[in-house]
Design a protein around this motif. Structure first.
Motif, mmCIF file in Angstrom:
data_model
loop_
_atom_site.group_PDB
_atom_site.id
_atom_site.type_symbol
_atom_site.label_atom_id
_atom_site.label_comp_id
_atom_site.label_asym_id
_atom_site.label_seq_id
_atom_site.Cartn_x
_atom_site.Cartn_y
_atom_site.Cartn_z
ATOM 1 N N GLU A 164 -37.888 -24.608 -48.689
ATOM 2 C CA GLU A 164 -38.403 -23.252 -48.855
ATOM 3 C C GLU A 164 -39.861 -23.124 -48.432
ATOM 4 O O GLU A 164 -40.468 -22.072 -48.596
ATOM 5 N N GLU A 165 -40.430 -24.190 -47.877
ATOM 6 C CA GLU A 165 -41.833 -24.155 -47.459
ATOM 7 C C GLU A 165 -41.961 -23.469 -46.102
ATOM 8 O O GLU A 165 -41.237 -23.784 -45.162
ATOM 9 N N ARG A 166 -42.886 -22.529 -46.020
ATOM 10 C CA ARG A 166 -43.121 -21.813 -44.763
ATOM 11 C C ARG A 166 -44.155 -22.580 -43.945
ATOM 12 O O ARG A 166 -45.318 -22.655 -44.302
ATOM 13 N N VAL A 167 -43.740 -23.141 -42.823
ATOM 14 C CA VAL A 167 -44.623 -23.921 -41.967
ATOM 15 C C VAL A 167 -45.240 -23.039 -40.892
ATOM 16 O O VAL A 167 -46.420 -23.158 -40.579
ATOM 17 N N VAL A 168 -44.455 -22.146 -40.339
ATOM 18 C CA VAL A 168 -44.931 -21.238 -39.291
ATOM 19 C C VAL A 168 -45.538 -20.020 -39.985
ATOM 20 O O VAL A 168 -44.832 -19.264 -40.652
ATOM 21 N N PRO A 169 -46.863 -19.809 -39.846
ATOM 22 C CA PRO A 169 -47.522 -18.766 -40.638
ATOM 23 C C PRO A 169 -47.089 -17.337 -40.329
ATOM 24 O O PRO A 169 -47.163 -16.476 -41.195
ATOM 25 N N PHE A 170 -46.600 -17.064 -39.132
ATOM 26 C CA PHE A 170 -46.254 -15.682 -38.783
ATOM 27 C C PHE A 170 -44.787 -15.345 -39.015
ATOM 28 O O PHE A 170 -44.375 -14.218 -38.779
ATOM 29 N N LEU A 171 -43.986 -16.271 -39.492
ATOM 30 C CA LEU A 171 -42.599 -15.980 -39.846
ATOM 31 C C LEU A 171 -42.518 -15.605 -41.319
ATOM 32 O O LEU A 171 -43.223 -16.160 -42.151
ATOM 33 N N THR A 172 -41.660 -14.672 -41.641
ATOM 34 C CA THR A 172 -41.542 -14.230 -43.029
ATOM 35 C C THR A 172 -40.619 -15.124 -43.860
ATOM 36 O O THR A 172 -40.725 -15.139 -45.070
ATOM 37 N N ARG A 173 -39.738 -15.865 -43.194
ATOM 38 C CA ARG A 173 -38.824 -16.771 -43.890
ATOM 39 C C ARG A 173 -39.068 -18.192 -43.423
ATOM 40 O O ARG A 173 -39.516 -18.418 -42.302
ATOM 41 N N PRO A 174 -38.743 -19.185 -44.249
ATOM 42 C CA PRO A 174 -38.886 -20.577 -43.821
ATOM 43 C C PRO A 174 -37.947 -20.879 -42.658
ATOM 44 O O PRO A 174 -36.817 -20.382 -42.617
ATOM 45 N N LYS A 175 -38.393 -21.663 -41.714
ATOM 46 C CA LYS A 175 -37.584 -22.070 -40.568
ATOM 47 C C LYS A 175 -37.886 -23.526 -40.278
ATOM 48 O O LYS A 175 -39.034 -23.888 -40.035
ATOM 49 N N LEU A 176 -36.873 -24.377 -40.344
ATOM 50 C CA LEU A 176 -37.039 -25.802 -40.068
ATOM 51 C C LEU A 176 -35.883 -26.274 -39.220
ATOM 52 O O LEU A 176 -34.782 -25.750 -39.353
ATOM 53 N N PRO A 177 -36.033 -27.217 -38.358
ATOM 54 C CA PRO A 177 -37.237 -27.968 -38.025
ATOM 55 C C PRO A 177 -38.205 -27.144 -37.169
ATOM 56 O O PRO A 177 -37.803 -26.198 -36.489
ATOM 57 N N VAL A 178 -39.479 -27.546 -37.220
ATOM 58 C CA VAL A 178 -40.547 -26.882 -36.469
ATOM 59 C C VAL A 178 -41.407 -27.949 -35.817
ATOM 60 O O VAL A 178 -41.743 -28.947 -36.455
ATOM 61 N N LEU A 179 -41.758 -27.734 -34.559
ATOM 62 C CA LEU A 179 -42.685 -28.617 -33.866
ATOM 63 C C LEU A 179 -43.974 -27.849 -33.634
ATOM 64 O O LEU A 179 -43.978 -26.804 -32.981
ATOM 65 N N LYS A 180 -45.080 -28.350 -34.213
ATOM 66 C CA LYS A 180 -46.389 -27.739 -33.989
ATOM 67 C C LYS A 180 -47.040 -28.492 -32.831
ATOM 68 O O LYS A 180 -47.285 -29.688 -32.917
#
Length: 72
Positions: A36-52
């Motif tokens: 439930e952690e939001r990694v992408v700051p501009f998304l309103t819902r959590p989305k994983l996996p994410v590559l920064k």
């Protein structure tokens, strides 16, 4: 670059397999976060996996993450 994954996220396996195949150990930091952690700051819902990326941009498409990792 930093890869964010979560236990049980459906896109983890192909992304981690692509990272291992690419030999990205020195270039990639893999972090496990809560589902439930939001990694992408501009998304309103959590989305994983994410590559920064190093350019502070985010890839959150499993296919895009696998493709860019194959370029290393």
């Amino acid at each position: 670059m930093q890869l964010f994954v979560s236990d049980g996220a459906p896109g983890n396996l192909p992304v981690l397999a692509a990272a291992g195949r690419a030999g990205a150990r020195g270039k990639l930091l893999i972090s496990t976060v809560g589902p439930e952690e939001r990694v992408v700051p501009f998304l309103t819902r959590p989305k994983l996996p994410v590559l920064k990326l190093d350019s502070d941009r985010y890839l959150f498409s499993t296919s895009a993450i696998c493709r860019i990792q194959n370029l290393w």
